[in-house]
Scaffold this active site. Structure first.
Site, short mmCIF file in Angstrom:
data_model
loop_
_atom_site.label_atom_id
_atom_site.label_comp_id
_atom_site.label_asym_id
_atom_site.label_seq_id
_atom_site.Cartn_x
_atom_site.Cartn_y
_atom_site.Cartn_z
N ASP A 218 28.42 27.47 31.60
CA ASP A 218 29.71 28.15 31.67
C ASP A 218 30.71 27.22 32.35
O ASP A 218 30.43 26.66 33.41
CB ASP A 218 29.59 29.45 32.47
CG ASP A 218 30.88 30.25 32.43
OD1 ASP A 218 31.04 31.04 31.49
OD2 ASP A 218 31.72 30.06 33.33
N ILE A 219 31.88 27.04 31.73
CA ILE A 219 32.92 26.16 32.30
C ILE A 219 33.56 26.86 33.48
O ILE A 219 34.02 28.00 33.38
CB ILE A 219 33.98 25.82 31.24
CG1 ILE A 219 33.33 25.15 30.02
CG2 ILE A 219 35.05 24.90 31.84
CD1 ILE A 219 34.27 24.95 28.85
N GLU A 261 33.83 30.42 26.80
CA GLU A 261 33.58 29.12 27.43
C GLU A 261 32.10 28.91 27.73
O GLU A 261 31.74 28.06 28.53
CB GLU A 261 34.41 29.00 28.72
CG GLU A 261 34.01 29.93 29.83
CD GLU A 261 34.76 31.25 29.82
OE1 GLU A 261 34.95 31.83 30.90
OE2 GLU A 261 35.17 31.70 28.73
#
Length: 348
Positions: A218-219, A261
Site C-alpha cells: 500500500d502506497i 493504491e
C-alpha cells in the site's frame, strides 16, 4: 469419357485448394509444383511486392538453384514488373527471341521462359504468382495455361485476404483477452485475474509440497499525493511502482493491482525468509526511486503458507484467509510508522 486439359487443371486445382487442414504454405507449394509441371518450367514463385521491392514468399526450384524464401530483388529487374504493368498475365516462351530481350531480368539472370500474373488482395496488388526457366519453352503457352494461372492467382488473393482477416481476428481476440485481465493504467494483472491465478498457484504449490507467500503493498499517504500534485502525478507514481515490482520479481511471480493504491504479489515456492528479503528490497527501491517533487514510501504486509501447512487449507477459503492475514500485517506496518514491512507470523 474424355476429360479436357482445362477440366484436368480445374479438378487438380480444386483438390489442392480444398486441403485447408494442411495449411496455406502446403497448398501454395502444391500449386507451385502443379504449375511448374503444367508449364514445364523450373522455377515457381509466390512473391510479395512493396513499392519497388520484390520478396520471395514461397518458391519451388530444382536442387541446383538456391532461392531462400525472403530473398529480395529490385522489382524493375524482374519480369514480374511486366505483369504488374500489364495488370494481368504475361507469357514468353523464348525471351531471347522476343521484344523484351534487353530487359534487366534477362540480362541479369538469363531467364529464357516466363509466365506470371499479379495477385490482388482486397483490390490492391499483393505480389505475383510466376514461373520461369533458364531454358526456352519447347511449346507455345496455351489459353488453358493463362486460364489456370489466373485461377491460381484469384484463389491466392482470396485466401491471403482470408488469412489476413483470421490473423486480425486472432489479434483482436488476444487484445480483448489482455484488456480483460490487465489493469489499463499499470499494465499489471487486475484483481479478477489475480483471484483466478491464485487458485491455480495454490493447487500447484500444494501438489509439489511447496510454500507460497503473498505480499500486500500500500502506497503511504497516496491521497495527499493526489491532493497536492494532482491525479496525473498519482498515476505516474502507480505506473513507476508497477515497473519497480516487475523489475524486482521473477517471471514465475504474479503481480496485480489489487485496487486503488494497493498491489498484491504472489511468490510461488517462497518461504518466509525469502518473502521478507524480497519485500525489503522492493521497499528500499521505492523509497530511493527518483520521484518528481515528492518522496514516496510504501508499507507491506506478508503472509506465508508453509509447505507443511498447505494440506490443512482448502482452496475455497485459502485466498480470503491469506489476504486477511496479509492485510492485518499491512495494518500493523502502517500503524507503526509506515515505510516498513511486517510479516503476519511475526505479529505480537
Amino acid at each position: 469419357m474424355h476429360i479436357s486439359e482445362s477440366e484436368k487443371v480445374i479438378r487438380t486445382l480444386y483438390e489442392i485448394t480444398s486441403e485447408h487442414d494442411k495449411g496455406f504454405e502446403f497448398q501454395v507449394t502444391r500449386l507451385l509444383e502443379l504449375a511448374c509441371e503444367r508449364f514445364n518450367l523450373d522455377i515457381g514463385i509466390l512473391s510479395k511486392i512493396n513499392d519497388n521491392n520484390y520478396e520471395v514468399v514461397l518458391n519451388v526450384t530444382p536442387e541446383d538453384i538456391v532461392l531462400p524464401n525472403g530473398t529480395e530483388f529490385d522489382l524493375e529487374r524482374t519480369f514480374c514488373s511486366l505483369a504488374i504493368a500489364a495488370d494481368g498475365p504475361v507469357a514468353y516462351e523464348h525471351v531471347k527471341e522476343s521484344e523484351i530481350n534487353n530487359h534487366p531480368a534477362y540480362l541479369d539472370q538469363k531467364l529464357e521462359a516466363y509466365i506470371g500474373t499479379p495477385v490482388y488482395v482486397d483490390g490492391k496488388v499483393y505480389g505475383t504468382f510466376n514461373f520461369s526457366s533458364p531454358t526456352p519453352l519447347n511449346r507455345k503457352f496455351q489459353p488453358v495455361d493463362i486460364d489456370a494461372l489466373q485461377l491460381m492467382g484469384s484463389w491466392l488473393g482470396t485466401e491471403i485476404s482470408r488469412n489476413n482477416s483470421e490473423k486480425l481476428l486472432i489479434q483482436a481476440n488476444e487484445q480483448l483477452k489482455e484488456i480483460s485481465i490487465k489493469d489499463s493504467l499499470t499494465q499489471l494483472y487486475n484483481r479478477r485475474h489475480f483471484e483466478t491465478e491464485f487458485t491455480q498457484l495454490f493447487h500447484l504449490a500444494k501438489r509439489h509440497n511447496q510454500s507460497i507467500s503473498l505480499i500486500l503493498l500500500d502506497i503511504d499517504n497516496f491521497k495527499s499525493i493526489n491532493d497536492t500534485y494532482g491525479h496525473s502525478a498519482g498515476d505516474d507514481v502507480l505506473r513507476d511502482i508497477a515497473q519497480i515490482l516487475t523489475e524486482r520479481t521473477r517471471r514465475s511471480d504474479l503481480i496485480a493491482r489489487y485496487g486503488g493504491e494497493e498491489f498484491v504479489i504472489i511468490l510461488p515456492d517462497t518461504e518466509k525468509s525469502g518473502a521478507k528479503y524480497l519485500t525489503e528490497n522492493i521497499r528500499k527501491a521505492i523509497e530511493r526511486h527518483p520521484w518528481t517533487n515528492q518522496t514516496v514510501t510504501s508499507s507491506f504486509g506478508i503472509q506465508t503458507l508453509d509447505k507443511n501447512e498447505m494440506e490443512t487449507f482448502e482452496v475455497e477459503s485459502i485466498m480470503e484467509a491469506s489476504i486477511k492475514s496479509a492485510d492485518k500485517a499491512l495494518y500493523f506496518a502502517k500503524k507503526n510508522g509506515r515505510n516498513q514491512c511486517a510479516h503476519y507470523q511475526d505479529l505480537p
